[in-house]
Design a protein around this motif. Sequence first.
Motif, short mmCIF file in Angstrom:
data_model
loop_
_atom_site.label_atom_id
_atom_site.label_comp_id
_atom_site.label_asym_id
_atom_site.label_seq_id
_atom_site.Cartn_x
_atom_site.Cartn_y
_atom_site.Cartn_z
N ALA A 109 1.25 -0.99 0.16
CA ALA A 109 0.35 -0.21 0.11
C ALA A 109 0.74 1.34 0.24
N SER B 293 -5.95 5.70 9.22
CA SER B 293 -6.24 4.36 9.16
C SER B 293 -6.85 3.59 7.98
N LEU B 294 -6.35 2.19 7.92
CA LEU B 294 -7.20 1.49 6.74
C LEU B 294 -7.46 0.16 7.24
N SER B 295 -8.42 -0.35 7.12
CA SER B 295 -9.04 -1.41 6.98
C SER B 295 -8.85 -2.47 5.90
N TRP B 296 -9.21 -3.55 5.80
CA TRP B 296 -9.61 -4.56 5.46
C TRP B 296 -9.59 -5.99 5.57
#
Length: 85
Positions: free
Chosen positions: A7, A79-82
């Motif tokens: 990312a 923040s990044l969530s997956w």
Amino acid sequence: MAAGGRAQVYFHGRPLPDVKATLRTPDGKEAELITDKEGFLTYPELQSGLYLVTIARYRETVGGFAGGKEFGITSHNASLSWKRP
């Protein structure tokens, strides 16, 4: 085992190098990641589940006023969530 990934982190429209991030895994573990010179985070192979990457308290020398008081540094969080199937 699923493949890992990458990312890219941007700040003000530019890749952000040498910044610490935290990867939180479905089993509650944490790993520190650091962006490379082009702003990429590379994370390891992933199991199924919910993941979260955070960058906390990235600071820049930009002042302003809050509550009538002057400050000289602005702090940012991202923040990044997956979910990995």
